[in-house]
Scaffold this active site. Sequence first.
Site, short mmCIF file in Angstrom:
data_model
loop_
_atom_site.label_atom_id
_atom_site.label_comp_id
_atom_site.label_asym_id
_atom_site.label_seq_id
_atom_site.Cartn_x
_atom_site.Cartn_y
_atom_site.Cartn_z
N VAL A 83 0.94 -1.24 -0.08
CA VAL A 83 -0.03 0.01 0.01
C VAL A 83 0.85 1.26 -0.01
O VAL A 83 1.73 1.47 1.05
CB VAL A 83 -0.95 -0.01 1.07
CG1 VAL A 83 -1.67 1.19 1.20
CG2 VAL A 83 -1.88 -1.22 1.12
N LYS A 84 0.66 2.19 -1.13
CA LYS A 84 1.11 3.40 -1.13
C LYS A 84 0.59 4.49 -0.19
O LYS A 84 -0.61 4.74 -0.57
CB LYS A 84 1.60 3.92 -2.50
CG LYS A 84 2.59 3.03 -3.21
CD LYS A 84 2.99 3.35 -4.52
CE LYS A 84 3.86 4.65 -4.83
NZ LYS A 84 4.05 5.04 -6.31
#
Length: 217
Positions: A83-84
């Site tokens: 997850v960015k």
Amino acid sequence: MQIYLDTANLDEIRTAASWGVLSGVTTNPSLMAKEKGADFKATIQEIASLVDGPISAEATSLDADGMVREGREFATWHPNVVVKVPSTTEGLKAVSRLARDGIRCNVTLCFNAVQALMAARAGAFIISPFVGRVDDVGVDGMSLIREIVQIYRAHNISTLVLAASIRHPRHIVEAALAGADIATCPFKVLEQSMRHPLTDIGIERFLADWKAWQQGR
């Protein structure tokens, strides 16, 4: 140093994956927006089927609760999803919560070493300094990579340093020399990195010599 591809274009990913050099893929909202009509979830899942490594999918919420909500959903799409989240205080909150859930995070849009240190302490799996954009404002982007690598090594921090905003093949070399764990590159830069006029000249010469030898037998 590992090589990631920075794209959401499936054709580019298939081509680069066939070269046997990819260890992961990074995407972002801008890259996704270039793929007209594409479904975000389906695209990430297809990428994960093409490349056996971390696949970064970016949350678009600006608050920690929203990032956590998106991140938890992304994590259900495939085990390799990372997850960015942005290098902000809300991003740090989200990283610490997601890390406790066992969800890996890539903290993006990093432009100074303090952001990188904070992200690592929050539990980031990857930190993404943007070397090209730092260069754009008159500062040496690779000096940022070197600072982060030095700090992480001095304090036994396991967060991976990913050189992002790669603009040309020399950036790949400089990132490797600076100690980056990963460089994520646009497809055109990876293509450029394998082109050299002397390689082409050498191939032509070898083939010409071989042909002449065959004809003279």
